[in-house]
Write a protein that holds these residues in place. Structure first.
Motif, short mmCIF file in Angstrom:
data_model
loop_
_atom_site.label_atom_id
_atom_site.label_comp_id
_atom_site.label_asym_id
_atom_site.label_seq_id
_atom_site.Cartn_x
_atom_site.Cartn_y
_atom_site.Cartn_z
N GLN A 58 -19.68 -17.57 48.68
CA GLN A 58 -19.71 -16.31 49.35
C GLN A 58 -21.02 -15.79 50.08
OE1 GLN A 58 -17.77 -13.81 46.13
NE2 GLN A 58 -16.46 -13.23 47.81
N SER A 59 -21.91 -17.03 50.47
CA SER A 59 -23.19 -16.91 51.20
C SER A 59 -22.88 -17.32 52.49
CB SER A 59 -24.02 -17.67 50.53
OG SER A 59 -25.23 -17.57 51.36
N TYR A 60 -22.75 -16.44 53.80
CA TYR A 60 -22.63 -16.76 55.10
C TYR A 60 -23.84 -16.69 55.99
CZ TYR A 60 -18.32 -15.84 52.84
OH TYR A 60 -17.26 -15.78 51.88
N SER A 61 -25.21 -16.46 55.27
CA SER A 61 -26.36 -16.25 56.24
C SER A 61 -27.23 -17.24 55.56
CB SER A 61 -27.00 -14.85 55.95
OG SER A 61 -27.19 -14.50 54.70
N PRO A 62 -28.56 -17.78 56.28
CA PRO A 62 -29.17 -18.65 55.98
C PRO A 62 -29.95 -18.38 54.57
CG PRO A 62 -29.57 -18.25 58.38
CD PRO A 62 -28.68 -17.01 57.81
N ILE A 63 -30.41 -19.36 54.09
CA ILE A 63 -30.92 -19.13 52.52
C ILE A 63 -32.11 -20.05 52.74
CG2 ILE A 63 -29.05 -18.63 51.27
CD1 ILE A 63 -28.86 -21.31 50.38
N ASP A 64 -33.12 -19.86 51.99
CA ASP A 64 -34.33 -20.56 51.80
C ASP A 64 -35.02 -20.36 50.52
OD1 ASP A 64 -36.24 -22.62 52.67
OD2 ASP A 64 -37.13 -21.64 54.21
N GLY A 65 -35.83 -21.21 50.15
CA GLY A 65 -36.70 -21.29 49.04
C GLY A 65 -36.13 -22.16 47.81
N ASP A 66 -36.89 -22.42 46.94
CA ASP A 66 -36.68 -23.49 45.92
C ASP A 66 -36.42 -22.65 44.68
OD1 ASP A 66 -39.17 -22.78 45.19
OD2 ASP A 66 -39.81 -24.89 44.91
N SER A 67 -36.42 -21.28 44.62
CA SER A 67 -36.22 -20.48 43.42
C SER A 67 -34.99 -20.65 42.40
CB SER A 67 -36.49 -19.23 43.58
OG SER A 67 -35.69 -18.48 44.30
N ALA A 68 -33.94 -21.11 43.49
CA ALA A 68 -32.48 -21.64 42.87
C ALA A 68 -32.30 -22.95 42.37
CB ALA A 68 -31.41 -21.29 43.82
#
Length: 822
Positions: free
Chosen positions: A648-658
């Motif tokens: 349910q993620s529909y916008s850009p994501i970034d970063g390596d914290s996940a």
């Protein structure tokens, strides 16, 4: 692998206690006195660079100060620079005067500090004295007698010429007569009387011809006499002017010499000599004349002849106690380099003169320093180029600047003026990097970089922080501070930089906190700012800005966004992200899922395939592949296709914290060991399984805590985070109370294995230890490899990738199961 597995339980995890998480403020006693440079404690690196740049007297050592934030920091920087320049000599004044030999190129004179205004006053007084004294001098007996003597002498000569001309005319038979227009007429006479018409007719043709010939000869003589009379008039006028000049010089020269003696300047002496000569050449402006009213004079500006005798003070350092340090808040072309103002003359043309030349801040700061914000500087075209030219040549040229004008409206152009101005630009670090990389002149002109940090060590600089707190309270008239409020203020200050060991060096946020705390203290009826007022300020800030955050929590509570905070699931984990909305940051939990199957595609990030991920996130996914090879593929190929998704993620994501959470989900899917849903995870991972620090840990932990609180605390919920992030964790009051009550826990980890044991309750072990998570995952990977081998071409099971492989797996991947999955 058998469904009945004897899994080894992991040892009970140990969460952080409330005592370990409590913020311990450094010494918080109010300072006895505020040190002079308290505002810059912890900025020794930047201060040293500025001091060096100001001390080196060589072109190009201008300064770029990066890292300064806040509307008042440029003024504070200017105050700091004044301290560095306190022992430097005060620069002189700069004035502009009329150039009598070339009026379009006014001259600039350098004078000692304060002498510019004095020279302007001296010249002004000189002109006033002459306006008063010269008319009296011209009315004096001596001058009048000399004029009468000249008039009488030249009058006698004129009368003698007139008598001779009259005698010659009479001998020729004519009398002279002047008409109303001043022309001379010739009247024929006989016996001393004008001839009548009958007498003229009686002369006959021959007599009239002789008369006309005599008239022509007399006319030539008259013209000669008239030239002699005109010459006499010129001689008389010249004699009067010479007398006026001689008399005026006796009045002007002593006044000029008196002024000259006050200035030890060759330039001033030369100017005064030219001024005296011009005054003697234009004495008519001091002579009395009846007023000549002109219609509509009020609408037509008149160029006063006395303008040439004014002094335009461009730079006045008469009251300066140290070299000038200016902050230019509006670095437009006119404000930086000066301007030539214009007016409309009687003919409707735009004209100007040297008195309408104004100095810019570059010239006014000569001998000192000018502070400019780079982003403001770049907002107007041509300014950056002109500034670089000035700093390269160490001179400024004041000119008419009108980029939209089609024609030049003024011919006044002062000569370039030498400057010795040290320019300090303030701006973000990225602009410095861009200019340094793409503007070769920038690195030659701005050789010094002053790098201001946003934070400083709390233990060493707490006294300066306390001093700044007291200064803000005192200067802004806020409610006084209760001693117990200082630790709470320092805690909020530490939260603003995200580290309990640090405190901010930028005071705008701290000032905002104190102002708002004073407001809430007054609203609560307190006469002092107490610790509870600081907490209320933080709570109100969150309340005012958290509408979106609250909406997301409600959607999770109502199961619109699917996030579980209880139970266990295979291949599913709660990851934590930070969202920022207009300066307000909050943590949001997201469900991360992983599905594994036989294949050779390795780890596939669905968000990356959908082009919703950034480069850092993609790097984290690739590192996960490296970890899987490191742990599971040292003796056999890695036969795996795994898909990862932020649900349910529909916008850009970034970063390596996940990346740690992604890895937990993949290992859970492989081992078929469920993960606890009441624990959320943040942290990045390297290829060897070490958990690395991430940003925004406080917001992430508080975000998951508030989500659990909205759904219902079970007493088992908590967050797993990197141990190296513990010092960056500063929980708010509500979270601290929950930790102290044991209803919420925070678990620091250093390795992926520690996280696995927390999430599964099973020992992580190794791939060779039966009953451990890694062993179960390795068995599953072995089964995947066997499945792929059975389906090689020729084994009777070709084209079965849709059943066993990841979605989108191609035939080439199916036929080469042993290749590197990345």
């Amino acid at each position: 692998m058998s469904d009945e597995r004897a899994l080894q339980p992991a040892p009970a995890p140990q969460p952080l206690s409330a005592e370990e998480l409590a913020y311990v403020a450094p010494e918080t006693k109010a300072p006895a006195a505020e040190p002079a440079q308290d505002a810059w404690q912890g900025q020794e690196r930047a201060l040293g660079a500025i001091e060096m740049g100001l001390a080196i007297d060589h072109s190009g050592y201008n300064i770029y100060a990066c890292g300064l934030e806040g509307t008042h920091r440029e003024r504070e920087l200017a105050d700091l620079i004044r301290g560095f320049l306190a022992d430097k000599p005060i620069p002189g004044d700069r004035v502009l005067v009329h150039n009598f030999s070339n009026p379009d190129r006014p001259k600039a004179l350098d004078l000692p500090a304060g002498a510019g205004c004095q020279l302007r006053k001296d010249i002004h007084d000189l002109i006033e004295d002459l306006e008063s004294d010269l008319p009296k001098t011209f009315r004096g007996e001596t001058f009048e007698e000399e004029k009468e003597s000249l008039t009488e002498r030249y009058g006698r000569e004129g009368e003698e010429i007139q008598r001779q001309l009259t005698k010659q005319a009479a001998e020729a038979g004519f009398a002279l007569q002047l008409d109303s227009s001043g022309d001379i007429g010739f009247i024929p006479i006989k016996d001393g009387k004008p001839m009548t018409q009958e007498e003229l007719e009686a002369l006959g043709e021959q007599g009239l011809a002789e008369q006309r010939e005599r008239r022509r000869k007399l006319m030539r003589e008259v013209k000669s006499v008239m030239r002699r009379q005109t010459a006499l008039v010129r001689q008389l006028s010249r004699g009067v002017r010479q007398a006026e000049r001689r008399v005026a010089a006796e009045a002007i020269r002593p006044l000029i010499d008196e002024i000259d003696q006050r200035y030890d300047s060759t330039e001033v002496s030369h100017y005064l000599r030219e001024l005296a000569d011009d005054l003697l050449d234009n004495l008519q402006i001091f002579q009395e004349a009846p007023p000549q009213p002109m219609p509509f004079a009020m609408f037509a500006p008149r160029e006063d002849a006395r303008t040439n005798y004014e002094v335009n003070v461009l730079v006045d350092n008469g009251d300066a106690k140290s070299p000038p340090v200016l902050v230019e808040p509006w670095p437009t072309y006119r404000n930086l380099f000066g301007a030539i103002e214009r007016v409309v003359d009687r003919q409707g043309k735009l004209v100007s003169n040297f008195t309408r030349v104004t100095a810019g801040s570059l010239l006014r700061a000569s001998g000192g320093c000018l502070v400019i914000n780079l982003r403001d500087l770049l907002s107007e075209p041509l300014v950056w180029r002109a500034l670089k030219e000035c700093l390269k040549r160490d001179e400024v040229e004041i000119e008419t600047y009108d980029p939209f004008a089609m024609f030049t409206a003024s011919t006044v152009k002062p000569e370039p003026t030498a400057i010795s101005t040290r320019v300090v630009l303030t701006g973000p670090d990225y602009l410095f990097q861009l200019l340094f990389a793409y503007d070769d002149e920038f690195r030659e002109i701005f050789k010094v970089r002053a790098d201001f940090g946003r934070e400083t060590d709390a233990g060493q600089n707490h006294a300066s922080i306390a001093a700044q707190i007291e200064r803000i309270v005192r200067e802004e008239g806020l409610l006084p501070l209760d001693p117990g409020a200082r630790p709470a203020i320092l805690e909020q200050a530490a939260r603003s930089v995200g580290d309990r060991r640090k405190l901010p060096t930028q005071w705008d946020e701290l000032g905002d906190l104190l102002r708002e705390a004073s407001y809430w203290a007054g609203k609560a009826g307190h006469d002092r700012i107490e610790s509870s007022d600081i907490d209320e300020t933080a709570r109100q800030r969150d309340f005012h800005n958290s509408r979106t955050e609250t909406k997301i929590r409600e959607m999770i509570r109502d199961r619109t966004l699917l996030v579980d905070v209880d139970g266990s699931r295979i291949g599913q984990v709660n990851g934590l992200a930070v969202l920022g909305l207009g300066g307000y940051r909050f943590g949001r939990p997201s469900r991360i899922t992983a599905v594994t199957s036989p294949g050779a595609h390795g780890v596939i990030a669905i968000d990356r395939e959908a082009k919703l991920s950034g480069k850092t996130y993609d790097k984290g996914v690739l590192i996960i592949s490296g970890y899987l090879r490191h742990v599971y593929a040292q003796s056999a190929p890695l036969s795996l296709s795994a898909s990862l998704a932020f649900e349910q993620s529909y916008s850009p994501i970034d970063g390596d914290s996940a990346s740690a959470a992604d890895l937990f989900a993949i290992i859970s899917s492989l081992s078929r060991v469920p993960l606890r849903q009441d624990l959320a995870v943040t942290g990045s991972v390297n290829q060897f399984g070490d958990v690395q620090p991430v940003g925004g840990v406080t917001e992430k932990v508080e975000g998951f805590f508030r989500t659990c609180e909205a759904i219902g605390l079970t007493g088992k919920q908590g967050v797993i985070l990197p141990k190296s992030n513990v010092d960056q964790l500063l929980p708010d009051r509500a979270l601290m109370d929950a930790i102290a009550a044991g209803t919420f826990s925070i678990y620091p980890i250093e390795t992926i294995d520690q996280g696995l044991e927390l999430l599964t309750g099973i020992r992580a072990g190794t791939i060779d230890e039966a009953g451990t998570v890694h062993h179960a995952a390795a068995e599953q990977l072995t089964a995947f490899g066997d499945a792929l081998k059975r389906r090689k071409p020729g084994n009777g099971a070709a084209d079965a990738s849709d059943d066993l492989g990841a979605a989108g797996e191609d035939e080439e991947a199916e036929s080469e199961p042993d290749r590197d999955p990345t």
